[in-house]
Design a protein around this motif. Structure first.
Motif, PDB file in Angstrom:
ATOM      1  N   ASP A 278     -57.763   2.118 -31.641  1.00  9.96           N
ATOM      2  CA  ASP A 278     -57.890   3.434 -31.000  1.00  9.96           C
ATOM      3  C   ASP A 278     -57.397   4.533 -31.954  1.00  9.96           C
ATOM      4  O   ASP A 278     -56.288   4.431 -32.484  1.00  9.96           O
ATOM      5  CB  ASP A 278     -57.050   3.440 -29.718  1.00  9.96           C
ATOM      6  CG  ASP A 278     -57.145   4.775 -29.011  1.00  9.96           C
ATOM      7  OD1 ASP A 278     -58.038   4.932 -28.163  1.00  9.96           O
ATOM      8  OD2 ASP A 278     -56.350   5.676 -29.353  1.00  9.96           O
ATOM      9  N   PRO A 279     -58.210   5.573 -32.139  1.00 10.18           N
ATOM     10  CA  PRO A 279     -57.844   6.604 -33.130  1.00 10.18           C
ATOM     11  C   PRO A 279     -56.549   7.338 -32.780  1.00 10.18           C
ATOM     12  O   PRO A 279     -55.778   7.678 -33.689  1.00 10.18           O
ATOM     13  CB  PRO A 279     -59.045   7.558 -33.137  1.00 10.18           C
ATOM     14  CG  PRO A 279     -59.827   7.241 -31.920  1.00 10.18           C
ATOM     15  CD  PRO A 279     -59.526   5.819 -31.548  1.00 10.18           C
ATOM     16  N   SER A 280     -56.279   7.568 -31.498  1.00  8.41           N
ATOM     17  CA  SER A 280     -55.028   8.248 -31.126  1.00  8.41           C
ATOM     18  C   SER A 280     -53.826   7.376 -31.469  1.00  8.41           C
ATOM     19  O   SER A 280     -52.805   7.866 -31.955  1.00  8.41           O
ATOM     20  CB  SER A 280     -55.013   8.580 -29.634  1.00  8.41           C
ATOM     21  OG  SER A 280     -56.102   9.405 -29.318  1.00  8.41           O
TER      22      SER A 280
ATOM     23  N   ARG B 245     -53.761   5.189 -33.806  1.00 11.12           N
ATOM     24  CA  ARG B 245     -53.591   5.188 -35.272  1.00 11.12           C
ATOM     25  C   ARG B 245     -52.884   6.463 -35.726  1.00 11.12           C
ATOM     26  O   ARG B 245     -52.063   6.422 -36.647  1.00 11.12           O
ATOM     27  CB  ARG B 245     -54.945   5.018 -35.975  1.00 11.12           C
ATOM     28  CG  ARG B 245     -55.504   3.605 -35.862  1.00 11.12           C
ATOM     29  CD  ARG B 245     -56.552   3.297 -36.930  1.00 11.12           C
ATOM     30  NE  ARG B 245     -57.694   4.184 -36.898  1.00 11.12           N
ATOM     31  CZ  ARG B 245     -58.727   4.055 -36.062  1.00 11.12           C
ATOM     32  NH1 ARG B 245     -58.769   3.075 -35.182  1.00 11.12           N
ATOM     33  NH2 ARG B 245     -59.732   4.904 -36.095  1.00 11.12           N
ATOM     34  N   VAL B 246     -53.180   7.596 -35.077  1.00 15.13           N
ATOM     35  CA  VAL B 246     -52.463   8.839 -35.410  1.00 15.13           C
ATOM     36  C   VAL B 246     -50.965   8.659 -35.123  1.00 15.13           C
ATOM     37  O   VAL B 246     -50.114   9.097 -35.906  1.00 15.13           O
ATOM     38  CB  VAL B 246     -53.039  10.037 -34.613  1.00 15.13           C
ATOM     39  CG1 VAL B 246     -52.134  11.258 -34.711  1.00 15.13           C
ATOM     40  CG2 VAL B 246     -54.434  10.375 -35.110  1.00 15.13           C
TER      41      VAL B 246
END
Lengths: 120, 120
Positions: B22-24, B26-27
């Motif tokens: 999930d990109p969030s 990973r942030v």
């Protein structure tokens, strides 16, 4: 905030990490990292039906980790190293960032041996 | 076939790769690789509610990528490097295996310059 991912050589990290989150798919990637294989060769060590293997293969192909080609009646699958490399690079960058922080913290503590670590 | 994963220092690779898909999240991992952060600091660059951030945090904690500790009213989150290292190691082993195969193939082709590659 997702710019970095998009720039990541166009590799969809969401799909790559998602594909790697299943143990059967990791077994398939592991097999393919040793060389191309047919779908039935991929299925051999897995306790599942051929259609289930094909479904996993589709997830791997959608992520860019694997490509396959059908010649006659045999579909041959190969690893696509670029997607694995992009995932590796993302993790390596996080580790580098984390290790730099530890180095800075070590330097700070060496320079200030009597003070407790402060919140930065 | 899942023995190798289980032996992987006890790190649940399924959950680690799932968490990273999930990109969030990973942030959030990216932010924490630069140092500990409170939940509201983690939320700042993300266009989502605090409860949504807390849910992502729970996924990260369940995977072992992150741990958090509440002191007073502030929950401070930290990266757990071992889980990231296990994921990196899995990928690196696949790449090593793939590169060994390419080396063998290169040797074979060098020794048999006139023959096309054969199916093994």
């Amino acid at each position: 905030m997702i710019v970095k991912d998009v720039l990541n050589q166009g590799v969809p990290l969401d799909l790559v990490f998602q594909a790697l989150s299943d143990p059967s798919r990791r077994v398939m990637v592991e097999r393919l990292s040793r060389g191309p294989a047919s779908v039935s060769e991929l299925a051999r060590p897995l306790a599942m039906s051929l259609p289930a293997v094909v479904q996993h293969l589709q997830v791997l192909e959608a992520s860019g980790l694997v490509r396959s080609e059908k010649v006659g009646r045999v579909r041959t699958c190969r690893i696509e190293p670029q997607a694995l490399e992009a995932a590796e690079q993302w993790i390596v960058e996080r580790r580098a960032s984390w290790e730099r922080r530890l180095d800075r913290l070590g330097d700070y503590l060496a320079e200030h041996p009597d003070e407790p670590e402060r919140k930065k």
